[in-house]
Design a protein around this motif. Sequence first.
Motif, mmCIF file in Angstrom:
data_model
loop_
_atom_site.group_PDB
_atom_site.id
_atom_site.type_symbol
_atom_site.label_atom_id
_atom_site.label_comp_id
_atom_site.label_asym_id
_atom_site.label_seq_id
_atom_site.Cartn_x
_atom_site.Cartn_y
_atom_site.Cartn_z
ATOM 1 N N THR A 14 45.677 30.700 40.838
ATOM 2 C CA THR A 14 45.718 31.411 39.454
ATOM 3 C C THR A 14 45.554 32.989 39.361
ATOM 4 O OG1 THR A 14 44.734 29.307 38.506
ATOM 5 C CG2 THR A 14 44.804 31.217 37.110
ATOM 6 N N VAL A 15 46.221 33.862 38.736
ATOM 7 C CA VAL A 15 46.199 35.296 38.740
ATOM 8 C C VAL A 15 45.750 35.332 37.242
ATOM 9 C CG1 VAL A 15 47.153 37.183 39.056
ATOM 10 C CG2 VAL A 15 47.734 35.396 40.616
ATOM 11 N N THR A 16 44.585 36.132 37.261
ATOM 12 C CA THR A 16 44.358 36.620 35.765
ATOM 13 C C THR A 16 44.329 38.408 35.931
ATOM 14 O OG1 THR A 16 43.311 34.679 35.200
ATOM 15 C CG2 THR A 16 42.515 36.657 33.988
ATOM 16 N N SER A 17 45.030 39.069 34.912
ATOM 17 C CA SER A 17 45.021 40.351 34.951
ATOM 18 C C SER A 17 44.415 40.796 33.226
ATOM 19 C CB SER A 17 46.461 41.072 34.981
ATOM 20 O OG SER A 17 46.916 40.681 36.307
ATOM 21 N N ALA A 18 43.416 41.734 33.492
ATOM 22 C CA ALA A 18 42.833 42.321 32.441
ATOM 23 C C ALA A 18 43.698 43.491 32.013
ATOM 24 C CB ALA A 18 41.470 42.827 32.615
ATOM 25 N N SER A 19 43.630 43.556 30.523
ATOM 26 C CA SER A 19 44.661 44.621 29.929
ATOM 27 C C SER A 19 43.849 45.954 30.287
ATOM 28 C CB SER A 19 44.983 44.404 28.552
ATOM 29 O OG SER A 19 43.524 44.829 27.898
ATOM 30 N N PRO A 20 44.522 47.136 30.263
ATOM 31 C CA PRO A 20 44.048 48.483 30.558
ATOM 32 C C PRO A 20 42.763 48.682 29.350
ATOM 33 C CG PRO A 20 46.344 48.640 30.698
ATOM 34 C CD PRO A 20 46.133 47.117 30.139
ATOM 35 N N ALA A 21 43.003 48.097 27.956
ATOM 36 C CA ALA A 21 42.037 48.343 27.193
ATOM 37 C C ALA A 21 40.841 47.454 27.146
ATOM 38 C CB ALA A 21 42.815 48.131 25.643
ATOM 39 N N ASP A 22 40.949 46.168 27.408
ATOM 40 C CA ASP A 22 39.918 45.195 27.287
ATOM 41 C C ASP A 22 39.661 44.416 28.934
ATOM 42 O OD1 ASP A 22 39.385 45.394 24.729
ATOM 43 O OD2 ASP A 22 41.290 44.445 24.426
ATOM 44 N N GLY A 23 38.549 43.890 29.065
ATOM 45 C CA GLY A 23 38.346 43.101 30.192
ATOM 46 C C GLY A 23 38.508 41.631 29.618
ATOM 47 N N THR A 24 38.527 40.927 30.786
ATOM 48 C CA THR A 24 38.602 39.370 30.466
ATOM 49 C C THR A 24 37.627 38.613 31.285
ATOM 50 O OG1 THR A 24 40.384 37.598 30.475
ATOM 51 C CG2 THR A 24 40.222 38.921 32.281
ATOM 52 N N THR A 25 37.213 37.444 30.762
ATOM 53 C CA THR A 25 36.546 36.491 31.390
ATOM 54 C C THR A 25 37.141 35.367 32.090
ATOM 55 O OG1 THR A 25 34.779 36.995 29.633
ATOM 56 C CG2 THR A 25 34.335 34.906 31.021
ATOM 57 N N GLY A 74 41.789 45.317 35.822
ATOM 58 C CA GLY A 74 41.448 44.485 37.162
ATOM 59 C C GLY A 74 42.364 43.302 37.128
ATOM 60 N N ARG A 75 42.345 42.950 38.404
ATOM 61 C CA ARG A 75 43.255 41.549 38.471
ATOM 62 C C ARG A 75 42.377 40.639 39.678
ATOM 63 N NH1 ARG A 75 48.022 43.084 40.903
ATOM 64 N NH2 ARG A 75 47.029 42.778 42.906
ATOM 65 N N LEU A 76 42.238 39.427 39.078
ATOM 66 C CA LEU A 76 41.521 38.471 40.058
ATOM 67 C C LEU A 76 42.453 37.080 40.480
ATOM 68 C CD1 LEU A 76 38.745 37.650 41.461
ATOM 69 C CD2 LEU A 76 38.482 36.330 39.242
ATOM 70 N N THR A 77 42.447 36.798 41.805
ATOM 71 C CA THR A 77 43.496 35.522 41.824
ATOM 72 C C THR A 77 42.516 34.787 42.786
ATOM 73 O OG1 THR A 77 45.392 37.188 42.436
ATOM 74 C CG2 THR A 77 45.497 35.149 43.494
#
Length: 163
Positions: free
Chosen positions: A35-46, A61-64
């Motif tokens: 799974t790949v999750t990318s946070a937008s430039p304005a907001d982070g993501t959990t 940021g991006r987490l795989t």
Amino acid sequence: RRWQLAAGMLLAIGLPGAVWFGATLWPRLTAPKVTVTSASPADGTTVMLDDHSVALVWPSGRLTWPDRANARGVRELQLDGDAMFRLAPLKAGAYVIVTPSARIVVTGTVFTVTMPNPSTTRVSVEAGSVVLESRGGVGGAPVTLTVGETGEAVWGEAPRRGR
């Protein structure tokens, strides 16, 4: 008698062929889902991992990550950007966070990873401990960081405490 000869040849040729086919195809069918999750430039993501672990990926940021550990018990997460991790200990094995410049071995802890640039990774430990290693073909011993400590890994240089 001919059918016995045909059955014997089929067994002699077919069984090794089936074993070879199963050995090459089975790992592909059972590979972990990534799974790949990318946070937008304005907001982070959990990001909620399925074992009650959490990663807060900061803006841009991006987490795989795979849905399960590999055969050695290692669950490798690829990070490009900054994030805070609250990782529950795995029953067997460890988490490994990989950035462009570092490899961070974790057994269950709370820590923050920041990357001021792609060749530098900084780690700050809030709970537990991590082992920080530099990437880039450099020798040098990994650095173990515990509560309240920070470390830095720069591509091609040995990791060091604080900065």
